[in-house]
Write an enzyme that holds these catalytic residues in place. Sequence first.
Site, PDB file in Angstrom:
ATOM      1  N   ILE A 100       0.821  -1.204   0.000  1.00 45.09           N
ATOM      2  CA  ILE A 100       0.000   0.000   0.000  1.00 45.09           C
ATOM      3  C   ILE A 100       0.856   1.254   0.000  1.00 45.09           C
ATOM      4  O   ILE A 100       0.453   2.318  -0.499  1.00 45.09           O
ATOM      5  CB  ILE A 100      -0.930   0.003   1.253  1.00 45.09           C
ATOM      6  CG1 ILE A 100      -1.853   1.231   1.305  1.00 45.09           C
ATOM      7  CG2 ILE A 100      -0.128  -0.065   2.544  1.00 45.09           C
ATOM      8  CD1 ILE A 100      -2.992   1.196   0.372  1.00 45.09           C
ATOM      9  N   LYS A 101       2.071   1.166   0.520  1.00 50.01           N
ATOM     10  CA  LYS A 101       2.915   2.341   0.705  1.00 50.01           C
ATOM     11  C   LYS A 101       3.461   2.909  -0.607  1.00 50.01           C
ATOM     12  O   LYS A 101       3.999   4.030  -0.613  1.00 50.01           O
ATOM     13  CB  LYS A 101       4.065   2.006   1.647  1.00 50.01           C
ATOM     14  CG  LYS A 101       3.628   1.724   3.078  1.00 50.01           C
ATOM     15  CD  LYS A 101       2.977   2.936   3.725  1.00 50.01           C
ATOM     16  CE  LYS A 101       2.706   2.718   5.208  1.00 50.01           C
ATOM     17  NZ  LYS A 101       2.175   3.916   5.864  1.00 50.01           N
ATOM     18  N   ASP A 102       3.326   2.175  -1.698  1.00 54.24           N
ATOM     19  CA  ASP A 102       3.731   2.734  -2.991  1.00 54.24           C
ATOM     20  C   ASP A 102       2.947   4.000  -3.301  1.00 54.24           C
ATOM     21  O   ASP A 102       3.467   4.942  -3.911  1.00 54.24           O
ATOM     22  CB  ASP A 102       3.474   1.722  -4.113  1.00 54.24           C
ATOM     23  CG  ASP A 102       4.484   0.596  -4.148  1.00 54.24           C
ATOM     24  OD1 ASP A 102       5.259   0.461  -3.182  1.00 54.24           O
ATOM     25  OD2 ASP A 102       4.496  -0.157  -5.136  1.00 54.24           O
TER      26      ASP A 102
END
Length: 363
Positions: free
Chosen positions: A65-67
């Site tokens: 998700i951190k992309d």
Amino acid sequence: MLLNKVVRNFASSSAKVPQFVPITSNTGIAGAVGNTPLIKLVKLSEELGRNIYGKAEFQNPGGSIKDRAALYLIKDAEDRGLLKTGGTVVESTAGNTGIGLAHICRSRGYNLVIYIPNTQAQSKINTLKLLGAEVFPVPPKPYDDPENFNHKARRHAESLENAVWANQFDNLANRNAHIETTGPEIWNQLNGKVDAFTCSTGTGGTFAGVTRYLKDVSKGKTKSIVADPPGSCVFSYVTSGGKSLERSGGSFTEGIGQGRITDNLKQDIDTVDGAVFIPDGETIAMLYRLLDEEGLYLGGTGALNVVAAAKIAKDLPENSNIVTILADSGHKYSDRIFSKKWLQEKGLLEHIPENLHKYIVYP
């Protein structure tokens, strides 16, 4: 002639053609971030009589998700003129944001310096190094300690020219990533039928951003409930009406839980409908169950989020749609969460049903 007949018959058939929206990125890896599938957890949904959906964020290019936050943090620095060609991004991260930043930095020609707690999985540190980042593992310290990894990263960035501290915890570009992408994707994927949303928080960007979008588009109808692991203060803060930051214990999960209310979370904390506390035993049991029943190989955060979704579902009408975040896969944590010795040391082995011990493949 036969081919033409077959084509005409197919074209005039009443059978529905599955919807397929191809993604072609003409902007490199950045254009491939987001637009992830929304997966119905079929077995769990059948058991609960409610529909549990997980946003498959492990399908982002950097694997989490951190992309999304990483891309928006860099774009924000570029747009504000803080980062120019050949510059350096410095960040404090539990790993996944750093990995996302490393991918984007490589594709844009930036250098990357990462400060990471030395308690995080070694595979994350190795991945960051393989992606060209300069990595500084440091002992975990409270936020009010000058040696906290956030403050170290800030000071490092301030010591360089053409450098920026990404500041994912308090930079609202993080939250904006989810207002502009994750939230709209979820709403559209369920045709506006989103009864509840839940996930845990680290920086607070995902939870706050998705909450803000869903609250706005649904005119407040979508419930938003934050999930919290041991060792975090968010559950206490929400359930006390903002009067307590009490926390105790610790969790095997990585990158979630918080000792303060970050600026990202602060923006929307007053709109939250409640909080659920998720013990580690329930998280590890769900992690193994999802692998066995749904074929999903997830990290601890995704498993905790699904536990929260299942708890929330029981208080909603039948056939309600509850959405959560499958934050990343289990690859980076496999030598821990599938190790008998590690599970025993953490007091987690007893929470895994005997029939699922077959997945414990490491000594």
